[in-house]
Structure formats: structure tokens, C-alpha cells
Design a protein around this motif. Structure first.
Motif, PDB file in Angstrom:
ATOM      1  N   ILE A  51       8.767   3.822 -13.888  1.00 50.66           N
ATOM      2  CA  ILE A  51       8.696   2.637 -13.039  1.00 50.66           C
ATOM      3  C   ILE A  51       9.363   1.478 -13.746  1.00 50.66           C
ATOM      4  O   ILE A  51       9.262   1.339 -14.961  1.00 50.66           O
ATOM      5  CB  ILE A  51       7.218   2.327 -12.703  1.00 50.66           C
ATOM      6  N   THR A  52      10.080   0.666 -12.972  1.00 50.44           N
ATOM      7  CA  THR A  52      10.681  -0.533 -13.533  1.00 50.44           C
ATOM      8  C   THR A  52       9.718  -1.695 -13.328  1.00 50.44           C
ATOM      9  O   THR A  52       9.324  -1.986 -12.208  1.00 50.44           O
ATOM     10  CB  THR A  52      12.000  -0.834 -12.823  1.00 50.44           C
ATOM     11  N   ILE A  61       0.347  -4.515  -9.771  1.00 49.01           N
ATOM     12  CA  ILE A  61       1.681  -4.118  -9.312  1.00 49.01           C
ATOM     13  C   ILE A  61       2.419  -3.544 -10.520  1.00 49.01           C
ATOM     14  O   ILE A  61       2.783  -4.261 -11.445  1.00 49.01           O
ATOM     15  CB  ILE A  61       2.427  -5.303  -8.678  1.00 49.01           C
ATOM     16  N   VAL A  64       8.618  -1.347  -9.593  1.00 48.25           N
ATOM     17  CA  VAL A  64       9.327  -0.782  -8.452  1.00 48.25           C
ATOM     18  C   VAL A  64       9.960   0.552  -8.843  1.00 48.25           C
ATOM     19  O   VAL A  64      10.275   0.780 -10.011  1.00 48.25           O
ATOM     20  CB  VAL A  64      10.434  -1.738  -7.924  1.00 48.25           C
ATOM     21  N   VAL A  65      10.097   1.436  -7.852  1.00 49.29           N
ATOM     22  CA  VAL A  65      10.814   2.693  -8.087  1.00 49.29           C
ATOM     23  C   VAL A  65      11.910   2.834  -7.044  1.00 49.29           C
ATOM     24  O   VAL A  65      11.946   2.114  -6.046  1.00 49.29           O
ATOM     25  CB  VAL A  65       9.887   3.930  -7.996  1.00 49.29           C
ATOM     26  N   ASN A  66      12.761   3.773  -7.293  1.00 45.57           N
ATOM     27  CA  ASN A  66      13.845   4.093  -6.380  1.00 45.57           C
ATOM     28  C   ASN A  66      13.421   5.262  -5.515  1.00 45.57           C
ATOM     29  O   ASN A  66      13.192   6.358  -6.004  1.00 45.57           O
ATOM     30  CB  ASN A  66      15.082   4.449  -7.206  1.00 45.57           C
ATOM     31  N   ARG A  68      14.963   7.245  -2.807  1.00 43.01           N
ATOM     32  CA  ARG A  68      16.177   7.574  -2.054  1.00 43.01           C
ATOM     33  C   ARG A  68      16.949   6.324  -1.640  1.00 43.01           C
ATOM     34  O   ARG A  68      17.288   6.115  -0.487  1.00 43.01           O
ATOM     35  CB  ARG A  68      15.822   8.399  -0.818  1.00 43.01           C
ATOM     36  N   GLY A  69      17.154   5.476  -2.632  1.00 42.39           N
ATOM     37  CA  GLY A  69      17.987   4.307  -2.363  1.00 42.39           C
ATOM     38  C   GLY A  69      17.233   3.096  -1.873  1.00 42.39           C
ATOM     39  O   GLY A  69      17.814   2.035  -1.705  1.00 42.39           O
ATOM     40  N   ILE A  70      15.956   3.227  -1.628  1.00 41.68           N
ATOM     41  CA  ILE A  70      15.171   2.050  -1.248  1.00 41.68           C
ATOM     42  C   ILE A  70      14.350   1.645  -2.462  1.00 41.68           C
ATOM     43  O   ILE A  70      13.814   2.501  -3.170  1.00 41.68           O
ATOM     44  CB  ILE A  70      14.202   2.347  -0.086  1.00 41.68           C
ATOM     45  N   ILE A  71      14.246   0.344  -2.694  1.00 41.76           N
ATOM     46  CA  ILE A  71      13.430  -0.142  -3.794  1.00 41.76           C
ATOM     47  C   ILE A  71      12.004  -0.312  -3.268  1.00 41.76           C
ATOM     48  O   ILE A  71      11.769  -1.061  -2.319  1.00 41.76           O
ATOM     49  CB  ILE A  71      13.959  -1.492  -4.316  1.00 41.76           C
ATOM     50  N   VAL A  72      11.074   0.400  -3.864  1.00 42.52           N
ATOM     51  CA  VAL A  72       9.710   0.422  -3.345  1.00 42.52           C
ATOM     52  C   VAL A  72       8.753  -0.091  -4.420  1.00 42.52           C
ATOM     53  O   VAL A  72       8.745   0.424  -5.542  1.00 42.52           O
ATOM     54  CB  VAL A  72       9.323   1.864  -2.946  1.00 42.52           C
ATOM     55  N   PRO A  73       7.940  -1.096  -4.101  1.00 43.71           N
ATOM     56  CA  PRO A  73       6.947  -1.564  -5.072  1.00 43.71           C
ATOM     57  C   PRO A  73       5.787  -0.572  -5.180  1.00 43.71           C
ATOM     58  O   PRO A  73       5.424   0.072  -4.194  1.00 43.71           O
ATOM     59  CB  PRO A  73       6.482  -2.905  -4.499  1.00 43.71           C
ATOM     60  N   ARG A 102       7.012  -2.190   6.077  1.00 43.19           N
ATOM     61  CA  ARG A 102       7.495  -2.082   4.716  1.00 43.19           C
ATOM     62  C   ARG A 102       7.110  -0.735   4.124  1.00 43.19           C
ATOM     63  O   ARG A 102       6.197  -0.082   4.595  1.00 43.19           O
ATOM     64  CB  ARG A 102       6.858  -3.175   3.850  1.00 43.19           C
ATOM     65  N   VAL A 103       7.811  -0.397   3.079  1.00 46.95           N
ATOM     66  CA  VAL A 103       7.500   0.834   2.368  1.00 46.95           C
ATOM     67  C   VAL A 103       6.868   0.443   1.037  1.00 46.95           C
ATOM     68  O   VAL A 103       7.451  -0.319   0.276  1.00 46.95           O
ATOM     69  CB  VAL A 103       8.766   1.669   2.146  1.00 46.95           C
ATOM     70  N   LEU A 164       1.951  -9.043  -1.787  1.00 47.95           N
ATOM     71  CA  LEU A 164       3.121  -8.193  -1.557  1.00 47.95           C
ATOM     72  C   LEU A 164       4.160  -8.909  -0.710  1.00 47.95           C
ATOM     73  O   LEU A 164       5.339  -8.677  -0.842  1.00 47.95           O
ATOM     74  CB  LEU A 164       2.711  -6.909  -0.835  1.00 47.95           C
TER      75      LEU A 164
END
Lengths: 170, 734
Positions: A51-52, A61, A64-66, A68-73, A102-103, A164
Motif C-alpha cells: 500500500i502507498t 486510512i 491507496v492501492v492500484n 486495475r488502473g484505479i487508485i483506491v483508498p 466511489r470505490v 473519505l
């Protein structure tokens, strides 16, 4: 999506109250407690990845992770609810939710199964001074001897104390 | 029925806007001295398609205007009148009016009917002029004379047409149609509705028996043209099951007409008479809306009057009549051939940007997955896993190709922007009484659609500026030994992963002395020893203008600062080159796409961050002696005599860093709007082109971060908001 929900619930039960209540839940563990969230809000389940971190974010929190190209918290529910030890092992699971357009991912101790609950199996939540505001609890479900805490995940995720969203909907 | 149509509104609006743009481009390309017939036809087709659509949706103001356009254009393209520049002006005005009307129907600003009326009058005046002039032209050939007569009849109909568009007909032209259609899969309400619509057109008589409810036979006697009847029906009835015939006894005068109409409906090419060709060329069914296969009212009117004038020649003379028309209509029938292939050439689909972005995302992900697989397989024994490895290399090639083609979906040629400037230049040059030619080079250079939209406004400003301030009036130019006609050149080309757009003029150039004087007046810090580059960049200061007089075109000093800000907002740069008396060249350097950023990746602790490259001046490893503290906590670093504030990234983001002493890490010197700061990081990793992703779509804004990206290993890296960091460091220092 809400139409679909309504259609499913009405087809399963003629009771008018059931229209507001979803009846299929994904159950997961946080510490010793078992929780349930509406299955239609769940997009997928994946393992805990690298996780970044996000600067100056609240402790729960994780970053965020990747996806499939979406940045997700990613939110660690154990930290948020102060339940159990927030350890990360091979059983740690991230549930990817699709709420409020949101995702979002939530970290839990493990996913159990998907359970259908009839109306008679659901009880209103008692007004306990629990860690989670009862506002976010839809009710308690009973399956055999187990008790499920049914969370209104959409409401919880869009609440201001999750931080969020920039502008909270509620 | 109106509710059914609403879903097509948006398509109509979009298509009309495109057609208008095409029309304008053709008009501007049109050489008044030798008009290209192809262009005239294209303009006519555009006007006609808009009219067809507008008529269907009941936008009468647009139908009227386009009809006037058509009337005049029809004369022009048949060579009955030569094109004059005032006509082109009128056409351009008319297209403006239609644009305004379109916006009005879209629910935006209501169009001014007064302007529309004025333009209508002008178009009418122009077509009336033709009428006056035509009889004077001596035409030796008898056949062609007949053609001229036809035209006269047609023109006399014009005023009437404008009054009650689009269904004006002579009362004497009342005709009776036999309509047959099958109502299979039609609801009762639809049939009822249809009958009501048909009754509105004229007297309706039902011939089919009541027990056979799925097959209707009707007799309609009406003044409306066959196309109107057809259109009324075609919306409800499947055209395949529809048959409309003109009753034979009604038009015994020209039996050929019947054949003509029926062949028109069935679209049978072998039956095509010359009138048919003429009308189908004016309204190629595929070219217009696709759902009204009939021919339009006006050209048919021509055909009818044509036939009237030929009435003495009866059917026996059919062949010779065709010949006649062949001659008269030579220019138009000549071009009817290339139209049909054009339909298939320009096939395209409208896809929402979201879908495209989704594909781009997925392909990006595929590339990362492929890279991960390649990494894993590279450790395998190439002898044992030969097949797997060859498959992997094939996969790599395919993914790369796929990525390239997907990225190109978003790319559009810059001609989309350039095409609007001929008009701007033309109008402005006329207003300023200057003679200017606009040249465009490299219109096919592609760039991201998002950038195309954003570059238009700044570029318009630069072009206007060049015209107003750059190009001199003709007398002055001649006195300076330059051609009377000034030239503005728009040039676009790729250079090292960037797109460069140049706006150059051969005008007066920037006056260094004048700029310096103005700058001093405004109290800007200037001196005479400044380099030309520095002096030129003064014109980007807010409120700076050297124009002696403020015109409504420019001179208020508002604009160049906005232009610069816009360009920088796109991650671009703007440079000026100028020589007094020779000209000015302004070049804009843009990244090829908004979605990709050139960045330097830096490490802090175990996290990676991206610093946008265009903010970085240099990076260095400072010596301990260069680091000074101010009042105990604030740190500055001395770089070539300058003291810059140090931003320690691990402190800003509360990260655990491996390096805490500044001289053990790396300083990246950043500059934003003249303010410099040194960013203290653990290490530099490398330079990347990264795809920018929004953090806000699923999370919220984070202080100091402008976005995120996905690195080659699938991890997320945050992109630093350099401007905010530099600004924060400035405030800290005060």
C-alpha cells in the motif's frame, strides 16, 4: 442498482418492510466480532497488497492501492473500530466496496461467507454506547448461534468522520 | 410522436454543429474567382442536411434560414450565377445565425430573430438579383434556354416557400397517392396517430377492407409532396413494407413521373431516370439522417416545374428530355458519382470519453501485468520453456501495439483547432482594414482531445494579437518594403515528445524600447541590460500593453497573462522570438497528452514520489557547510550565492526517512513562478513518463499531492504538487 435491490427483496418477501432491507450479506470478522454488509455493495475481494501511504491521513486510512488502473483508498476497519490487532498476514483480506459512487477498500480479518437473512432473523440494534455509532448499524442478524452486526456501509463510508469525501453527502 | 423524437435531439444538435463547421470551412476555402463545384456541393449538402433535421424536429426558424441558403446555393452550384464575395459574407452570416438558433433550441441563449430576418432578407435579395440578371444572358442553345425557363419558374416560387416552409405547393398540384403498407408489429395507437397525421395532409380515403387489419390500402389526395407523405409514414411504418404510388390518371400529362416516383421509393438503380438522379443526389438517403429516405421538397419542386415546362413533349420525348437535362444539369450530375463512396469513407462512431478512458486504463493495466509476467519468465530456463518464452515475446509485441492504438483514440488532428482561424482572421482583417493571409502548416499533427479543447482559446488570443499588433496596415507595409498582404502562419509539429505550436507573423515585431518604457512606467523591476528574452516575457505581465489606443480587438493588456497561465495549466511553455520590423514568433510547447507527465521519481523512506520535471531546475548533493539554519528551525541552503528554503519531504508527509541529515541526501531545486526552493529527498530513482490518475475520484484532495500514478511494478506513487510545496516554503520563511 437500488431498483435491482428492490426487485430482489420484493420478489423474496411480500412484506412491505423488506423493501428497505437487503437480505443477502457478506459476513466478515473483525477481532472476535462478526459483521455483515450488503452483498450488492461489494465489488470484489482481494488479498492485502503493498500500500502507498498517504501523507497526514487519519490512522485508519492505510493508503491507496492500484486496482486495475484505479487508485483506491484502503481503510483498516480494525483500526477504525479499535478491534483486535491490526496485523497483516496471509488471511488479511481487502473487501473492495462500491459505495456512494466511489470505490473503497476495507481491510478485515477474514471473510466468512454470504448469508441470506429472513426478516425474522433481523433484530433492531440496541442503543448501546458502542464504538460504532448505532446510526451506522442497520440491525443485528442471528444465524443459528451466531450474531451478525449488520452495517450500513454506504452511510458509514460517506460519513464525515471517515473523512473519505471532501464534502460529505449527509 | 414527439416524445420518440426527443431522443434524437442530441444527435441532431451534434451533427448540425459538425455540418456547420464543415460548411464554414468550405465557405472559407471557396475561391471567389474560380469556385470549386465540389465545395459548393458540400455546402449545399450541409445546409440541406440541417434543414432536413430541423424540419423533422419542427425548428421552423432553422428550416427557413437553411432553405434560403439552399435556394441561393442551388443557383450557384448549377453555374447559373457566379459566386461573389458578398455572397460568401452572407453565407457566413447565415451560418452564424443557424449556430445561434441551434444554441437557442439547445436551451442556451435565445437567438435574435431580428438578425435572422436581416440575413434572410439579404439572401433573398441576392437570389432576386439573379432573377433580374438571368433573362439578359443570351443563350444560343435552345435546350439550355428551356433550362433557364425552368429556373425562372423555380425562382418565382421562392417567396412563397419562405412564407410557409416546407410544404409550399401550387394549389393546382393537388395529387392523389395510393398508399399501401402492412401494419404488422404496429400498435393501434400508432395507426390511429398515423391516420390523424395523414388527414392533416389532405383527404384520406381508406380502401382496404375492415377485416384485413394488418394490410392497409389508402388513397390520399393532398397538396403535399410525395416526400412529405413518405416522411409522415416512414417514421411509423417499416419502409420495407411501405409503398406509395402517384395515381396514374392524375398525372397523365407526364407519365414518366409515375415511374419516377415509384423508382424513387424503391431506390432501384436500373429505373433511375435523370430526375431521379438529380433528386437523389440532392438528398442522398445515407447522407442525411438515415431515417427519411424520400427526396426533399424543393428539388422535387424543380423537377415538377421542369416537367411542366416539358409537358408538350410527352412520354415519347422522354429520351430527348433526359438529354436536355443532362446538359442543363451537367455540373451537378457530374459530381453525383463520388458522393456515395464518401458515405462509407467517413464512417465513424461516437463513443463517450469515459469508455475510452476505461479502455486506456485497462490497457495500461495489461501492460503492467505483461511486464510482471515478463519479469517472472525471464528467470526461467530458456531451453525448457522455449514455447512459453516465445509466447511471452509475442504478448509483449501485441500489448505494445494495443497500447499504441488505444492511446491514439484520444488523439485528434490539430486541424480541429486551426480550422476556426481562417474565419477569425477574415473577420478581423476586414474590421481592421488590413490585408492578411493565414497559412497553416502541419494540421494533421495529433494531440490529445483534452488539450485540443483547451488550446483553442489561448491560440485565438495569439492570432488576434498578431493581427492587431503585429501586422501593419498595407501602406505602412509597402513603405517598409514588405508585400502589402501580411502573413500569419500557424504551424504545428512534434519535437522530442512535445507538440510545438507556433504563431508567427511578418509584422512589425516587438519594440524593445517601448516595452521597457512601459514597464518602467508600471514600476516593474527592469533595466536596460536585460536580455531580449527577459524583455519579451514582460508582455505576459498582467495588465501590460504597449498599444497606444485601446480597440475592441485588443490593447487592454488583459490576455497575454491569461494565455500564459492557461498554457502553464496544461503543463506547457510559451516562448517569444521577435525582431523589430521583421516579425514575431510565439511558440507554445505542450505535452502530447494531459494524461501523461514527465516526472522524476524520488525516494523517501520506502515510499516513492514523482516530481513533475518541468518544475525542476537541477538536483544536487549539498555539502554540510552549505546548509544554514534560520532562528533554530528553518533551514536554507546556499546555491550559487542564493539562499533557498529547504523542504524536507519526510517532515511534510510525516514519513520515516532513512536519511535525516541534509548533506547525506539529495536536494532537488524547484522553481515555480520565480520562487525557488530545495526539496530534500533520500534519493533519486529515475525519470519516467507517468500516467496521471486522480486521487479525488475515490478519495479526496491531499495537501501537497496533485495526483497519483501507477509505477511499472503496479505500485501507486503520489505526484507532488510542486507549486503548493514551494508556496508553503515561502510562507514558512516569512
Amino acid at each position: 442498482m437500488s431498483q435491482l435491490q428492490t426487485a430482489i427483496t420484493t420478489s423474496n418477501s411480500n412484506n412491505s418492510r423488506a423493501i428497505q432491507m437487503p437480505n443477502e450479506f457478506l459476513t466478515f470478522r473483525l477481532g472476535d466480532e462478526e459483521y455483515g454488509i450488503e452483498i450488492l455493495k461489494v465489488q470484489e475481494i482481494r488479498g492485502y497488497d503493498a500500500i502507498t501511504q498517504i501523507a497526514n491521513a487519519p490512522e485508519f486510512i492505510k493508503g491507496v492501492v492500484n486496482l486495475r488502473g484505479i487508485i483506491v483508498p484502503i481503510i483498516d476497519m480494525r483500526v477504525k473500530f479499535r478491534l483486535g490487532n491490526a496485523t497483516y498476514d496471509q488471511f488479511t483480506v481487502v473487501i473492495i466496496l462500491n459505495v456512494a459512487g466511489r470505490v473503497v477498500g476495507i481491510v478485515v480479518d477474514g471473510v466468512s461467507d454470504v448469508i441470506s437473512l429472513g426478516l425474522e432473523q433481523m433484530r433492531p440494534a440496541p442503543g448501546l454506547g458502542s464504538i460504532i455509532d448505532t446510526e451506522y448499524i442497520m440491525g443485528l442478524g442471528t444465524v443459528d448461534e451466531r450474531m451478525l452486526i449488520l452495517i450500513d456501509i454506504e452511510r458509514l463510508m460517506s460519513s464525515s468522520d471517515m473523512g473519505l469525501l471532501d464534502h460529505t453527502i449527509n | 410522436m414527439s416524445t420518440d423524437l426527443e431522443q434524437f435531439y442530441e444527435i441532431f444538435f451534434e451533427e448540425s454543429s459538425e455540418l456547420l463547421a464543415d460548411m464554414e470551412a468550405c465557405l472559407l476555402r471557396l475561391d471567389v474567382n474560380s469556385p470549386d463545384l465540389e465545395d459548393l456541393n458540400a455546402i449545399f449538402r450541409a445546409a440541406h442536411s440541417i434543414k432536413g433535421g430541423a424540419g423533422t424536429f419542427g425548428f421552423t426558424d432553422m428550416t427557413e434560414m437553411t432553405h434560403m441558403l439552399e435556394t441561393l446555393l442551388d443557383r450557384l452550384r448549377k453555374g447559373e450565377l457566379t459566386v461573389r464575395s458578398e455572397m460568401v459574407d452572407a453565407f457566413l452570416k447565415a451560418s452564424d445565425v443557424i449556430k445561434a438558433q441551434l444554441a437557442g433550441h439547445r436551451g442556451e441563449n435565445e437567438a435574435d430573430p431580428k438578425v435572422a430576418k436581416e440575413v434572410c432578407e439579404e439572401l433573398k435579395r441576392l437570389s432576386d438579383e439573379i432573377q433580374d440578371r438571368l433573362p439578359n444572358e443570351a443563350i444560343a442553345d435552345a435546350d439550355i434556354e428551356m433550362g433557364a425557363a425552368t429556373v425562372e419558374i423555380d425562382i418565382s416560387n421562392v417567396p412563397e416557400v419562405t412564407v410557409n416552409v416546407p410544404q409550399s405547393k401550387n394549389a393546382s398540384l393537388k395529387k392523389t397517392y395510393c398508399i399501401e403498407f402492412s401494419s404488422a408489429s404496429m400498435g393501434d395507437a400508432a395507426i390511429e396517430n398515423l391516420f390523424a397525421n395523414l388527414k392533416r395532409l389532405g383527404d384520406l380515403e381508406e380502401l382496404s377492407s375492415a377485416d384485413k387489419r394488418d394490410q392497409f390500402k389508402l388513397r390520399l389526395s393532398t397538396e403535399s409532396s410525395e416526400e412529405d407523405v413518405w416522411e409522415t409514414l416512414a417514421f411509423v411504418v417499416d419502409p420495407a413494407n411501405l409503398k406509395i404510388e402517384l395515381e396514374a390518371n392524375d398525372v397523365s400529362r407526364n407519365a414518366g413521373n409515375v415511374q419516377n416516383f415509384s423508382s424513387n421509393i424503391s431506390n432501384a438503380p436500373d429505373l433511375c431516370t435523370n430526375e431521379d438522379e438529380l433528386s437523389s443526389e440532392k438528398m442522398p438517403p445515407m447522407q442525411g439522417y438515415g431515417f427519411f429516405p424520400g427526396a426533399p421538397a424543393v428539388p422535387k419542386e424543380l423537377t415538377n416545374s421542369d416537367l411542366q415546362s416539358n409537358s408538350m413533349q410527352q412520354q415519347s420525348a422522354h429520351v430527348s428530355k433526359n438529354e436536355t437535362q443532362n446538359k442543363v444539369n451537367k455540373p451537378s450530375s457530374k459530381v453525383s458519382a463520388p458522393i456515395s463512396p464518401a458515405t462509407s469513407e467517413t464512417s465513424s462512431i461516437r463513443v463517450s470519453i469515459e469508455k475510452v478512458d476505461q479502455i486506456i486504463n485497462l490497457v495500461g493495466e495489461l501492460v503492467i501485468t505483461q511486464a510482471m509476467l515478463a519479469q517472472t519468465t525471464s528467470q526461467l530456463d530458456p531451453v525448457i520453456f522455449e514455447k512459453l518464452l516465445s509466447g511471452m515475446s509475442q504478448l509483449e509485441r501485441n500489448t505494445r501495439d494495443l497500447q499504441e492504438s488505444v492511446m491514439s483514440i484520444r488523439m485528434m488532428p490539430i486541424s480541429f483547432v486551426f480550422s476556426r482561424y481562417p474565419r477569425v482572421v477574415r473577420d478581423l482583417a476586414a474590421k481592421l482594414n488590413k490585408r492578411v493571409e493565414l497559412k497553416t502548416v502541419g494540421e494533421n499533427t495529433e494531440l490529445d482531445k483534452g488539450l485540443i479543447e483547451k488550446i483553442a482559446d489561448p491560440l485565438t488570443h495569439l492570432v488576434r494579437n498578431s493581427l492587431d499588433h503585429g501586422i501593419e496596415v498595407a501602406e505602412k507595409r509597402i513603405a517598409a518594403g514588405k508585400p502589402a498582404q501580411g502573413t500569419i502562419t500557424l504551424r504545428a509539429f512534434h519535437q522530442g515528445g512535445n507538440l510545438v505550436i507556433e504563431v508567427s507573423d511578418d509584422g512589425a515585431g516587438l519594440n524593445r524600447g517601448k516595452i521597457l518604457v512601459k514597464a518602467k512606467e508600471r514600476g516593474l523591476p527592469v533595466n536596460d541590460g536585460m536580455s531580449d528574452q527577459e524583455v519579451w516575457s514582460l508582455i505576459f505581465e498582467a495588465g501590460f500593453s504597449t498599444a497606444e489606443t485601446v480597440t475592441d480587438v485588443s490593447g487592454r493588456g488583459v490576455g497575454m497573462d491569461v494565455v500564459k497561465r492557461n498554457i502553464q495549466g496544461m503543463g506547457g511553455r510559451i516562448d517569444i522570438e521577435s525582431a523589430l520590423g521583421v516579425g514575431t514568433r510565439i511558440s507554445i510547447r505542450l505535452p502530447l497528452t494531459l494524461a501523461i507527465l514527465d516526472g522524476l521519481s524520488v525516494a523517501v523512506g520506502d515510499q516513492m514520489f514523482i516530481v513533475p520535471l518541468n518544475y525542476i531546475i537541477e538536483s544536487m548533493q549539498p555539502s554540510a557547510a552549505d546548509i544554514k539554519t534560520i532562528s533554530g528551525h528553518g533551514r536554507v541552503v546556499q546555491v550559487r550565492g542564493e539562499y533557498l528554503p529547504v523542504i524536507a519531504l519526510h517532515e511534510v508527509f510525516n514519513l520515516h526517512s532513512n536519511v535525516t541529515a541534509v548533506h547525506e541526501g539529495i536536494l532537488v531545486i524547484l522553481e515555480d513562478e520565480g520562487h525557488k526552493a530545495a526539496l530534500f529527498v533520500d534519493d533519486l530513482i529515475g525519470q519516467h513518463q507517468v500516467v496521471i490518475k486522480s486521487l479525488e475520484s475515490n478519495y479526496r484532495r491531499v495537501q501537497g499531492v496533485s495526483g497519483a500514478t501507477i509505477m511499472g511494478d503496479g505500485k501507486v506513487a503520489l505526484i507532488l504538487d510542486t507549486a503548493a510545496l514551494v508556496l508553503a516554503s515561502q510562507q514558512e520563511m516569512v
